[in-house]
Design a protein around this motif. Structure first.
Motif, PDB file in Angstrom:
ATOM      1  N   PHE A  61       0.206  -0.623   0.185  1.00 30.15           N
ATOM      2  CA  PHE A  61      -0.304   0.177  -0.042  1.00 30.15           C
ATOM      3  C   PHE A  61       0.473   0.813   0.107  1.00 30.15           C
ATOM      4  N   SER A  62       1.501   1.203   1.057  1.00 26.65           N
ATOM      5  CA  SER A  62       2.846   2.441   0.284  1.00 26.65           C
ATOM      6  C   SER A  62       3.671   2.934  -0.388  1.00 26.65           C
ATOM      7  N   GLY A  63       3.499   1.686  -1.314  1.00 32.14           N
ATOM      8  CA  GLY A  63       4.388   1.339  -2.335  1.00 32.14           C
ATOM      9  C   GLY A  63       3.318   2.476  -3.312  1.00 32.14           C
ATOM     10  N   ILE A  64       1.642   1.947  -3.083  1.00 40.60           N
ATOM     11  CA  ILE A  64       0.777   1.844  -4.114  1.00 40.60           C
ATOM     12  C   ILE A  64       0.639   3.575  -4.324  1.00 40.60           C
ATOM     13  N   GLN A  65       0.936   4.200  -3.194  1.00 43.21           N
ATOM     14  CA  GLN A  65       1.039   5.638  -2.593  1.00 43.21           C
ATOM     15  C   GLN A  65       1.658   6.456  -2.619  1.00 43.21           C
ATOM     16  N   MET A  66       3.226   6.050  -3.464  1.00 41.82           N
ATOM     17  CA  MET A  66       4.062   6.536  -3.597  1.00 41.82           C
ATOM     18  C   MET A  66       3.560   6.591  -4.685  1.00 41.82           C
ATOM     19  N   PHE A  67       3.745   5.930  -5.377  1.00 43.76           N
ATOM     20  CA  PHE A  67       3.098   6.579  -7.052  1.00 43.76           C
ATOM     21  C   PHE A  67       2.732   7.065  -7.606  1.00 43.76           C
ATOM     22  N   ALA A  68       1.187   6.760  -6.559  1.00 43.71           N
ATOM     23  CA  ALA A  68      -0.245   8.008  -6.973  1.00 43.71           C
ATOM     24  C   ALA A  68      -0.255   9.190  -6.482  1.00 43.71           C
ATOM     25  N   LYS A 112      -5.437  -3.352  -1.953  1.00 40.08           N
ATOM     26  CA  LYS A 112      -4.730  -2.160  -1.931  1.00 40.08           C
ATOM     27  C   LYS A 112      -4.879  -1.408  -3.346  1.00 40.08           C
ATOM     28  N   ILE A 113      -4.847  -2.910  -4.571  1.00 39.52           N
ATOM     29  CA  ILE A 113      -4.707  -1.566  -5.773  1.00 39.52           C
ATOM     30  C   ILE A 113      -5.265   0.036  -6.172  1.00 39.52           C
ATOM     31  N   PRO A 114      -6.932  -0.459  -6.080  1.00 43.47           N
ATOM     32  CA  PRO A 114      -7.580   0.799  -5.599  1.00 43.47           C
ATOM     33  C   PRO A 114      -6.422   2.054  -5.244  1.00 43.47           C
ATOM     34  N   GLY A 115      -5.719   1.797  -4.991  1.00 46.87           N
ATOM     35  CA  GLY A 115      -5.102   3.056  -3.322  1.00 46.87           C
ATOM     36  C   GLY A 115      -4.178   3.562  -4.301  1.00 46.87           C
ATOM     37  N   ILE A 116      -4.122   3.637  -5.976  1.00 47.53           N
ATOM     38  CA  ILE A 116      -3.635   3.950  -5.581  1.00 47.53           C
ATOM     39  C   ILE A 116      -4.169   5.801  -6.508  1.00 47.53           C
ATOM     40  N   GLY A 117      -5.833   5.634  -6.663  1.00 46.83           N
ATOM     41  CA  GLY A 117      -6.075   6.854  -6.683  1.00 46.83           C
ATOM     42  C   GLY A 117      -6.441   7.620  -5.760  1.00 46.83           C
ATOM     43  N   MET A 118      -5.619   6.937  -4.444  1.00 44.31           N
ATOM     44  CA  MET A 118      -6.238   7.490  -2.898  1.00 44.31           C
ATOM     45  C   MET A 118      -5.102   8.536  -2.858  1.00 44.31           C
ATOM     46  N   ALA A 119      -5.393   9.437  -2.689  1.00 48.18           N
ATOM     47  CA  ALA A 119      -4.643  10.483  -2.558  1.00 48.18           C
ATOM     48  C   ALA A 119      -5.467  11.889  -1.705  1.00 48.18           C
ATOM     49  N   GLY A 120      -6.379  11.698  -0.946  1.00 40.62           N
ATOM     50  CA  GLY A 120      -7.075  13.156  -0.547  1.00 40.62           C
ATOM     51  C   GLY A 120      -6.437  14.747  -0.010  1.00 40.62           C
TER      52      GLY A 120
END
Length: 192
Positions: A61-68, A112-120
């Motif tokens: 999830f943290s890696g996805i968030q970094m890319f996001a 966790k994959i849709p987490g790529i769009g989580m940047a609130g």
């Protein structure tokens, strides 16, 4: 700034603060479920495996968030805060929905994959910078933004723990999904 613009800006800031409370509240509402769910899916007898699996899940999830964050900066520049916030909350709803129906570790990782769009919070910071003038007004608004996030971050785990303690471990994720959908609809009221 004219009175109409000033009123619009104040309403916009108020709405951004509310959206950030929702963002943090919904995220934290479902967070008590994950460690329990990992332990249940891996097996109680394998607590060391559960710890490793939970660590991997958080790292993913943290890696996805970094890319996001990089991706979302581009989305905000190209399409604006309203679109960015709406995508954020739809991604949150997708993540929480998948979590609420998870029955395997594979599905938990997929949640966790849709987490790529989580940047609130990134959306909120951008909105504040667009709705305020540089200087003390912006600094004050960013401070309030952090306070709004903290309110959601305090209430969410407490409420999630209460809900989980009543036996329906997935209720927090279901409510987080509904809260995210409500917040996505509220994004339509953001000033352009």
């Amino acid at each position: 700034m004219t009175d109409a613009n000033s009123s619009r800006s104040r309403f916009g800031l108020f709405l951004v603060y509310i959206l950030v409370v929702f963002y943090a509240l919904c995220f934290q509402l479902q967070s008590p479920l994950e460690p329990f769910l990992v332990e249940k899916l891996v097996g109680k007898d394998k607590s060391s495996d559960a710890s490793v699996s939970y660590g991997r899940l958080q790292s993913l999830f943290s890696g996805i968030q970094m890319f996001a964050s990089l991706l979302f900066g581009h989305i905000l520049d190209k399409f604006g805060v309203r679109v960015g916030f709406t995508l954020n909350f739809l991604a949150c709803a997708a993540t929480y929905h998948l979590l609420s129906i998870t029955s395997s570790m594979t599905m938990l990782y997929m949640s966790k994959i849709p987490g790529i769009g989580m940047a609130g919070f990134l959306c909120a910071q951008t909105a504040v910078s667009q709705l305020t003038r540089a200087g003390p007004e912006r600094v004050q608004a960013l401070g309030r933004l952090t306070s709004a996030y903290t309110v959601g971050g305090i209430l969410g785990p407490y409420l999630g723990g209460l809900l989980g303690g009543q036996g329906d471990y997935f209720l927090g994720a279901k409510l987080a999904m509904l809260g995210s959908l409500v917040a996505a609809a509220c994004c339509l009221m953001l000033p352009v």
